[in-house]
Design a protein around this motif. Structure first.
Motif, short mmCIF file in Angstrom:
data_model
loop_
_atom_site.label_atom_id
_atom_site.label_comp_id
_atom_site.label_asym_id
_atom_site.label_seq_id
_atom_site.Cartn_x
_atom_site.Cartn_y
_atom_site.Cartn_z
N ALA A 1 80.95 39.40 125.09
CA ALA A 1 79.66 39.05 124.49
C ALA A 1 79.16 40.18 123.60
O ALA A 1 79.44 41.36 123.86
CB ALA A 1 78.64 38.77 125.60
N THR A 2 78.43 39.82 122.57
CA THR A 2 77.87 40.82 121.66
C THR A 2 76.85 41.69 122.40
O THR A 2 76.31 41.29 123.44
CB THR A 2 77.16 40.17 120.46
OG1 THR A 2 76.09 39.35 120.94
CG2 THR A 2 78.12 39.36 119.59
N PRO A 3 76.57 42.86 121.84
CA PRO A 3 75.54 43.71 122.45
C PRO A 3 74.20 42.99 122.63
O PRO A 3 73.52 43.18 123.63
CB PRO A 3 75.43 44.88 121.47
CG PRO A 3 76.79 44.97 120.85
CD PRO A 3 77.24 43.53 120.72
N MET A 4 73.82 42.12 121.69
CA MET A 4 72.56 41.38 121.81
C MET A 4 72.56 40.49 123.05
O MET A 4 71.59 40.46 123.81
CB MET A 4 72.30 40.53 120.57
CG MET A 4 70.98 39.76 120.65
SD MET A 4 70.86 38.39 119.46
CE MET A 4 71.87 37.15 120.25
N ILE A 5 73.66 39.78 123.27
CA ILE A 5 73.75 38.91 124.44
C ILE A 5 73.75 39.75 125.72
O ILE A 5 73.06 39.42 126.68
CB ILE A 5 75.03 38.03 124.37
CG1 ILE A 5 74.98 37.10 123.15
CG2 ILE A 5 75.24 37.26 125.67
CD1 ILE A 5 73.90 36.05 123.18
N ARG A 6 74.51 40.84 125.71
CA ARG A 6 74.54 41.69 126.91
C ARG A 6 73.17 42.26 127.22
O ARG A 6 72.76 42.35 128.38
CB ARG A 6 75.59 42.80 126.73
CG ARG A 6 77.01 42.25 126.77
CD ARG A 6 78.05 43.34 126.94
NE ARG A 6 77.94 44.40 125.98
CZ ARG A 6 78.71 44.57 124.91
NH1 ARG A 6 79.68 43.70 124.66
NH2 ARG A 6 78.53 45.58 124.10
N MET B 1 80.32 33.24 116.64
CA MET B 1 81.05 34.50 116.67
C MET B 1 80.42 35.51 115.71
O MET B 1 79.82 35.15 114.70
CB MET B 1 82.51 34.25 116.27
CG MET B 1 83.22 33.22 117.16
SD MET B 1 83.26 33.64 118.93
CE MET B 1 84.28 35.11 118.89
N GLN B 2 80.61 36.77 116.05
CA GLN B 2 80.06 37.85 115.22
C GLN B 2 81.08 38.97 115.12
O GLN B 2 81.59 39.44 116.14
CB GLN B 2 78.76 38.37 115.83
CG GLN B 2 78.06 39.41 115.00
CD GLN B 2 76.81 39.89 115.72
OE1 GLN B 2 76.91 40.70 116.64
NE2 GLN B 2 75.65 39.39 115.31
N LYS B 3 81.37 39.40 113.90
CA LYS B 3 82.28 40.51 113.69
C LYS B 3 81.51 41.81 113.87
O LYS B 3 80.43 41.99 113.29
CB LYS B 3 82.91 40.45 112.30
CG LYS B 3 84.12 41.35 112.16
CD LYS B 3 84.90 41.01 110.91
CE LYS B 3 86.27 41.64 110.96
NZ LYS B 3 87.08 41.23 109.80
N GLN B 4 82.07 42.71 114.66
CA GLN B 4 81.42 43.98 114.94
C GLN B 4 81.80 45.02 113.89
O GLN B 4 82.74 44.83 113.11
CB GLN B 4 81.83 44.46 116.34
CG GLN B 4 81.52 43.45 117.45
CD GLN B 4 80.06 43.05 117.49
OE1 GLN B 4 79.20 43.87 117.77
NE2 GLN B 4 79.76 41.79 117.18
N VAL B 5 81.09 46.11 113.87
CA VAL B 5 81.32 47.19 112.91
C VAL B 5 82.76 47.68 112.98
O VAL B 5 83.36 48.01 111.96
CB VAL B 5 80.32 48.35 113.15
CG1 VAL B 5 80.62 49.53 112.25
CG2 VAL B 5 78.90 47.87 112.95
N ASP B 6 83.33 47.69 114.20
CA ASP B 6 84.71 48.17 114.35
C ASP B 6 85.75 47.13 113.97
O ASP B 6 86.95 47.36 114.10
CB ASP B 6 84.94 48.67 115.79
CG ASP B 6 84.89 47.56 116.82
OD1 ASP B 6 84.69 46.38 116.46
OD2 ASP B 6 85.07 47.87 118.01
#
Length: 148
Positions: free
Chosen positions: A62-67, A125-130
């Motif tokens: 899960a994305t940081p927002m969801i976590r 889905m969301q692409k992260q900075v990394d």
């Protein structure tokens, strides 16, 4: 109580976003094949973690927002068990189309839930900075006369 509040917040966010999905139904993804494969792998890995009851692994996709909304893996897993039973314990899963929306890629899955009923799951889905892909939300709808 915290889980119910978090579920309501996520449900509200998805209901607000629904008009964008209707427009995107005819917009197949323009993502490169490696990104499409990475998205499928992340979702499949989370589904596999649900099958093992591995809350920490499932939560990690899960994305940081969801976590942040759920606080920890235990709360996240409890929400999935209560509100997303077809995703938590599907009888079958089939990946369908990946579409571009104004909110990011939407990977559509066709599921048969433990109740034998058909569902459609939309994984935002969301692409992260990394460069990695993470799940930024999921919403379910009942599907009528659907075969998986």
């Amino acid at each position: 109580m915290m889980i119910q509040s978090a579920c309501r917040v996520l449900l509200l966010a998805f209901l607000i976003a629904l008009p964008g999905f209707a427009v995107a139904e005819d917009a197949p993804s323009t993502l490169a094949e490696p990104d499409q494969q990475a998205i499928r792998q992340v979702i499949q890995s989370q589904l596999d973690a649900f099958q093992r009851d591995d809350a920490a692994a499932a939560y990690s996709y899960a994305t940081p927002m969801i976590r942040e909304k759920f606080g920890d893996a235990r709360n996240f897993m409890q929400m999935v068990k209560q509100g997303y039973t077809p995703v938590y314990r599907p009888q079958s899963v089939a990946f369908d189309k990946l579409v571009d929306t104004e909110y990011g890629p939407d990977q559509v899955l066709r599921l048969i839930g433990p109740d034998g009923r058909a569902y459609t799951a939309h994984y935002m889905m969301q692409k992260q900075v990394d460069g990695t892909w993470m799940i930024n939300g999921c919403y379910l709808t009942r599907a009528e006369d659907q075969n998986v």
